[in-house]
Design a protein around this motif. Structure first.
Motif, short mmCIF file in Angstrom:
data_model
loop_
_atom_site.label_atom_id
_atom_site.label_comp_id
_atom_site.label_asym_id
_atom_site.label_seq_id
_atom_site.Cartn_x
_atom_site.Cartn_y
_atom_site.Cartn_z
N ALA A 11 18.30 22.78 77.81
CA ALA A 11 17.47 23.14 78.14
C ALA A 11 16.63 21.80 78.39
CB ALA A 11 17.10 24.18 78.85
N LYS A 12 16.14 21.25 79.43
CA LYS A 12 15.31 20.22 78.98
C LYS A 12 13.96 20.88 80.06
CE LYS A 12 17.65 15.96 79.42
NZ LYS A 12 18.12 14.65 80.13
N MET A 13 12.36 21.18 79.39
CA MET A 13 11.40 20.94 79.70
C MET A 13 10.89 21.03 81.15
SD MET A 13 11.85 23.98 78.21
CE MET A 13 10.13 24.99 79.25
N LYS A 17 8.11 24.59 82.85
CA LYS A 17 9.67 25.53 83.29
C LYS A 17 10.86 24.39 82.50
CE LYS A 17 8.42 25.58 87.47
NZ LYS A 17 7.27 24.94 87.83
N ALA A 18 11.74 25.46 82.26
CA ALA A 18 13.38 24.46 81.79
C ALA A 18 13.45 23.74 83.79
CB ALA A 18 13.67 25.79 81.64
N GLU A 19 14.13 22.96 82.94
CA GLU A 19 14.93 21.66 84.39
C GLU A 19 16.22 22.79 84.86
OE1 GLU A 19 16.75 17.35 85.01
OE2 GLU A 19 17.06 18.44 83.49
N MET A 20 15.74 22.41 86.22
CA MET A 20 16.48 23.41 87.20
C MET A 20 17.83 22.22 88.08
SD MET A 20 16.70 25.96 90.10
CE MET A 20 15.55 27.24 89.55
N LEU A 159 19.89 26.58 85.18
CA LEU A 159 19.05 26.69 83.99
C LEU A 159 19.53 26.58 82.21
CD1 LEU A 159 17.82 28.25 86.38
CD2 LEU A 159 15.55 27.66 84.57
N TYR A 160 19.96 25.31 82.13
CA TYR A 160 21.12 25.95 80.58
C TYR A 160 20.45 25.63 79.37
CZ TYR A 160 24.25 23.16 84.30
OH TYR A 160 24.73 23.03 84.54
N ASP A 161 20.90 26.98 78.91
CA ASP A 161 19.82 27.66 77.74
C ASP A 161 18.49 27.72 77.55
OD1 ASP A 161 22.31 27.82 76.12
OD2 ASP A 161 22.71 25.47 75.58
N ALA A 162 18.57 27.75 78.88
CA ALA A 162 16.58 28.02 79.33
C ALA A 162 16.14 29.29 78.75
CB ALA A 162 16.50 27.48 80.24
N THR A 195 13.55 21.63 93.98
CA THR A 195 12.90 20.92 93.98
C THR A 195 11.67 20.89 94.39
OG1 THR A 195 13.79 19.34 96.10
CG2 THR A 195 14.77 18.11 93.70
N MET A 196 11.67 21.55 95.49
CA MET A 196 10.63 22.18 96.53
C MET A 196 10.21 23.78 96.29
SD MET A 196 9.74 20.69 98.53
CE MET A 196 9.30 21.07 99.86
N GLY A 197 11.32 24.19 95.37
CA GLY A 197 10.63 25.24 95.22
C GLY A 197 10.72 25.79 93.42
N TRP A 198 11.06 25.19 92.41
CA TRP A 198 11.15 25.33 91.63
C TRP A 198 10.61 24.06 90.84
CZ3 TRP A 198 10.78 29.11 87.89
CH2 TRP A 198 11.11 28.68 86.64
N ASN A 199 10.62 23.50 91.34
CA ASN A 199 9.40 21.94 90.25
C ASN A 199 7.82 22.31 90.68
OD1 ASN A 199 11.91 21.24 89.26
ND2 ASN A 199 11.71 19.83 90.77
N THR A 200 7.96 22.43 91.41
CA THR A 200 6.53 22.61 92.36
C THR A 200 5.70 23.95 91.72
OG1 THR A 200 7.34 23.69 94.79
CG2 THR A 200 7.83 21.35 94.54
N PHE A 201 6.74 25.06 91.81
CA PHE A 201 6.11 26.25 91.67
C PHE A 201 4.48 26.43 90.40
CE2 PHE A 201 6.41 30.69 89.67
CZ PHE A 201 5.95 31.09 90.52
N PRO A 202 4.10 26.01 90.51
CA PRO A 202 2.33 26.61 89.80
C PRO A 202 2.48 27.71 88.79
CG PRO A 202 1.73 27.12 92.38
CD PRO A 202 3.05 26.94 91.84
N LEU A 203 2.16 27.15 87.17
CA LEU A 203 2.42 28.21 86.72
C LEU A 203 1.26 27.62 85.80
CD1 LEU A 203 4.47 30.46 85.08
CD2 LEU A 203 5.19 28.25 83.90
N PRO A 204 0.55 28.64 85.40
CA PRO A 204 -0.37 28.53 84.57
C PRO A 204 0.01 28.47 83.22
CG PRO A 204 -0.97 30.96 85.45
CD PRO A 204 0.40 29.62 85.79
#
Length: 290
Positions: A11-13, A17-20, A159-162, A195-204
């Motif tokens: 996994a890359k973060m 979050k982990a890269e997807m 998500l690999y080894d996330a 790209t649209m759903g996961w990468n943009t998902f805002p996380l505290p």
């Protein structure tokens, strides 16, 4: 495009979050892919199957529990061994011919390694899979943990080894509401986008305790599913027949996650979206300033 061989990917973060990435594209004319009967037709001993064959998962395989396999050869030693099986060798030759005959230069480049998918990514330990297309009728997105050694096709994201708390995010009401708003649709079904759903998902910013709590929630969801084996994701998330223990596990996950965001449960989806877009605006403004 051309060869892109990366096996046993970790996994890359990305923004906490982990890269997807998208799963592996066969680009094989169907020759590296196997149904259950086609696998048996190879007449391959079990020890060789474990070396050269992988269970694969796209959207349908993950959601409906369909069994599909692929010839999966990672190195030259495995290739030499695989070619001793005539039916495997003929399939590899058919991939080479298909790629050489293509008008696509990327396919032509891939003809030099006809025994492999375009990508060759898999986890070292565990893979979280998220189908690209799923029913809009489910109350939660069908994310899940795959068996060791499984391969994700380009009809799903991986998500690999996330860290397992990533599953808790995807399996939440918050994420479903976000994806239903910002991602596209296929007919009426949800078309998930990394790209649209996961990468943009805002996380505290999560504390280690937050991550531990969310990990426990994800594990409880998996345990609740396991209690109903061999029910498929399609069975378990039928809105008219969702098991009560699975529903409780999701409710607990929503409770824990939403308290991280605002200290209590959200009243409704409108309030969820208001908070998410508020955080998204802050996130994008910070990136722009940087």
């Amino acid at each position: 495009s051309g060869p892109n061989v990366i096996v046993k990917r970790s996994a890359k973060m990305l923004g906490g979050k982990a890269e997807m990435p998208r799963g592996n594209m066969p680009y094989d004319g169907g020759n590296l892919l196997l149904g259950f009967s086609e696998l048996a037709d190879l007449n391959m001993p079990d020890k060789d199957q474990s070396r050269l064959i992988r269970r694969i998962y796209g959207s349908a395989e993950f959601i409906k529990g369909l069994e599909r396999y692929a010839i999966w050869i990672e190195n030259d030693d495995d290739l030499a061994h695989a070619l001793t099986f005539p039916k495997v060798a003929s399939r590899i030759e058919a991939v080479k011919e298909m790629r050489q005959a293509s008008r696509d230069k990327g396919a032509n480049d891939l003809a030099s390694r006809p025994h492999q998918f375009r990508e060759m990514n898999r986890a070292q330990r565990a893979t979280l899979a998220m189908p690209r297309v799923s029913s809009e009728n489910r109350e939660y997105l069908p994310v899940g943990l795959l068996r060791e050694g499984a391969v994700v096709t380009d009809l799903a994201y991986a998500l690999y080894d996330a860290p397992m708390w990533n599953m808790a995010l995807i399996a939440s009401k918050l994420h479903l509401v976000w994806v239903a708003t910002v991602c596209g649709k296929l007919e009426t079904r949800i078309r998930y986008s990394n790209t649209m759903g996961w990468n943009t998902f805002p996380l505290p910013k999560l504390t280690e305790q937050n991550k531990a709590d969310l990990t426990r929630c994800a594990e409880n969801i998996l345990l609740a599913r396991e209690a109903h084996f061999p029910a498929t994701i399609a069975d378990l998330y039928d809105p008219e027949a969702m098991p009560e223990d699975l529903r409780r596990a999701h409710e607990e996950n929503d409770e824990v996650l939403e308290r991280i965001y605002i200290g209590r449960r959200f009243r409704n989806d409108t309030e969820r979206l208001e908070k998410l877009f508020e955080l998204y605006t802050k996130m994008t403004n910070k990136k722009a300033a940087a």
